[in-house]
Design a protein around this motif. Structure first.
Motif, PDB file in Angstrom:
ATOM      1  N   VAL A  31      38.428  57.212 -56.060  1.00  0.00           N
ATOM      2  CA  VAL A  31      39.053  57.649 -54.813  1.00  0.00           C
ATOM      3  C   VAL A  31      37.978  57.765 -53.740  1.00  0.00           C
ATOM      4  CG1 VAL A  31      40.310  59.489 -53.633  1.00  0.00           C
ATOM      5  CG2 VAL A  31      40.928  58.871 -55.984  1.00  0.00           C
ATOM      6  N   LEU A  32      38.200  57.084 -52.619  1.00  0.00           N
ATOM      7  CA  LEU A  32      37.328  57.194 -51.455  1.00  0.00           C
ATOM      8  C   LEU A  32      38.111  57.892 -50.349  1.00  0.00           C
ATOM      9  CD1 LEU A  32      35.036  54.475 -49.875  1.00  0.00           C
ATOM     10  CD2 LEU A  32      36.477  55.931 -48.460  1.00  0.00           C
ATOM     11  N   THR A  33      37.614  59.041 -49.921  1.00  0.00           N
ATOM     12  CA  THR A  33      38.258  59.813 -48.854  1.00  0.00           C
ATOM     13  C   THR A  33      37.470  59.633 -47.569  1.00  0.00           C
ATOM     14  OG1 THR A  33      39.095  61.460 -50.416  1.00  0.00           O
ATOM     15  CG2 THR A  33      38.998  62.094 -48.090  1.00  0.00           C
ATOM     16  N   LEU A  34      38.182  59.249 -46.504  1.00  0.00           N
ATOM     17  CA  LEU A  34      37.560  59.069 -45.196  1.00  0.00           C
ATOM     18  C   LEU A  34      37.873  60.258 -44.308  1.00  0.00           C
ATOM     19  CD1 LEU A  34      36.187  57.333 -42.959  1.00  0.00           C
ATOM     20  CD2 LEU A  34      38.461  56.383 -42.480  1.00  0.00           C
ATOM     21  N   VAL A  36      41.963  54.504 -51.260  1.00  0.00           N
ATOM     22  CA  VAL A  36      41.318  54.907 -50.013  1.00  0.00           C
ATOM     23  C   VAL A  36      42.243  55.893 -49.315  1.00  0.00           C
ATOM     24  CG1 VAL A  36      40.382  54.179 -47.793  1.00  0.00           C
ATOM     25  CG2 VAL A  36      40.135  52.694 -49.806  1.00  0.00           C
ATOM     26  N   ARG A  37      41.767  57.107 -49.116  1.00  0.00           N
ATOM     27  CA  ARG A  37      42.561  58.141 -48.455  1.00  0.00           C
ATOM     28  C   ARG A  37      42.129  58.252 -46.996  1.00  0.00           C
ATOM     29  NH1 ARG A  37      43.711  63.617 -50.816  1.00  0.00           N
ATOM     30  NH2 ARG A  37      45.795  63.041 -50.053  1.00  0.00           N
ATOM     31  N   ASP A  38      42.933  57.705 -46.122  1.00  0.00           N
ATOM     32  CA  ASP A  38      42.698  57.779 -44.678  1.00  0.00           C
ATOM     33  C   ASP A  38      43.783  58.683 -44.111  1.00  0.00           C
ATOM     34  OD1 ASP A  38      42.021  57.303 -42.002  1.00  0.00           O
ATOM     35  OD2 ASP A  38      43.229  55.473 -41.924  1.00  0.00           O
ATOM     36  N   CYS A  39      43.609  59.981 -44.296  1.00  0.00           N
ATOM     37  CA  CYS A  39      44.670  60.955 -44.012  1.00  0.00           C
ATOM     38  C   CYS A  39      44.280  61.956 -42.935  1.00  0.00           C
ATOM     39  CB  CYS A  39      45.057  61.698 -45.289  1.00  0.00           C
ATOM     40  SG  CYS A  39      45.530  60.639 -46.667  1.00  0.00           S
TER      41      CYS A  39
END
Length: 235
Positions: free
Chosen positions: A149-152, A129-132
Motif C-alpha cells: 500500500v502506497l499512501t499519498l 495507491v491511496r490518493d485520499c
C-alpha cells in the motif's frame, strides 16, 4: 537506497533462461540488482529500486506530489503488478488507467472506501495507491502478503505522524520549514536533512527506511512525460 529496508525483496517468478554465444556477452549492458520498481537515481546517478512485491505486508508513505505517485504506479504496473487506485479525484487518474496495460485492466480506479478484495498472490501481486486527500480514512485496504500500500499525502496532516511511524518506507518531497521540522523529529533526520527539505527541486525525494536515507531524482521517460507532463511538486 542500499540495504534490506528498501531495495531488497523476495525475487519474482523465474522463467527458463536464454542462451547466447559467450563472445556476444560484451554487447550486453543491463542493470544488476534486486527485482523491483526503479524510483529514480541517487546522487551518484545510480538507479534505485523498491521491491513492492513481498511476502510480508509493506506500507509506503509519500508526502509529495501526484506526479511522483503516478510514475511509481505506472512503473509498478510495468513490473506485472495489478495497481488499484483509491481516490476521490478519478479524473486525474483516468488517462493513466486507460494508457497503462494497452487496454488491460492492470490499473483500476475505485472510490474512497470502495476498493474490493484484490486477491493478491505471488503470481499476481497488487499495489494499492491511496490518493485520499489530507485525511485518508482507515478502511479495509491494508497491506498483506503480496499486496503493498502506497499512501499519498500532499502535505503534512493530522494523520501524518501515525503514518510516518507505521510505514516501512517514507518519501518526503518539498515541504514548508515548519513541516520539515516536524517530519525531521519523527523520522530522526539530521539538521542538514531537515533544512534541505524546503529547498528540494521538483522530482527530488528523500526516501527513508529505518536509519537509511537516499536523495533520489525521479525523471520521467519520454512515454511518462508525454502522458503525465514534466515532474512537478504542485498539482
Amino acid at each position: 537506497m542500499r540495504g534490506a529496508g528498501m531495495a531488497r525483496g523476495l525475487r519474482g517468478p523465474r522463467h527458463p533462461g536464454h542462451t547466447m554465444p559467450i563472445g556476444d556477452l560484451g554487447a550486453l549492458s543491463l542493470p544488476v540488482g534486486d527485482d523491483g520498481v526503479v524510483i529514480g537515481d541517487d546522487a551518484e546517478g545510480r538507479p534505485l529500486m523498491v521491491g513492492f512485491h513481498r511476502s510480508t505486508p509493506y506500507d509506503v508513505l509519500l508526502i509529495g506530489g501526484l506526479w511522483t505517485a503516478q510514475v511509481v504506479a505506472l512503473r509498478a504496473a510495468g513490473t506485472g503488478a495489478r495497481v488499484a487506485v483509491e481516490t476521490g479525484r478519478a479524473g486525474v487518474w483516468s488517462g493513466l488507467a486507460q494508457a497503462a496495460g494497452a487496454g488491460l485492466d492492470c490499473v483500476t480506479l475505485h472510490d474512497v472506501g470502495r476498493v474490493p478484495p484484490m486477491g493478491a498472490t505471488v503470481g499476481s501481486p497488487v499495489v494499492v495507491v491511496r490518493d485520499c486527500g489530507m485525511r485518508p480514512p482507515r478502511g479495509r485496504v491494508v497491506s498483506s502478503p503480496w499486496q503493498s500500500v502506497l499512501t499519498l499525502l500532499p502535505y503534512l496532516s493530522p494523520v501524518a505522524p501515525r503514518l510516518l511511524r507505521d510505514s516501512t518506507l517514507v518519501g518526503v518531497q518539498r515541504v514548508s520549514p515548519q513541516e520539515a521540522e516536524q517530519i525531521g523529529r519523527i523520522l530522526g533526520l539530521s539538521r542538514a536533512e531537515s533544512d534541505a527539505l524546503p529547498t528540494l527541486a521538483d522530482g527530488v525525494t528523500l526516501w527513508c527506511s529505518g536509519s537509511e536515507r537516499s536523495w533520489v531524482m525521479t525523471s520521467g521517460t519520454d512515454a511518462e512525460t508525454g502522458l503525465l507532463g514534466a515532474a512537478r511538486r504542485m498539482d
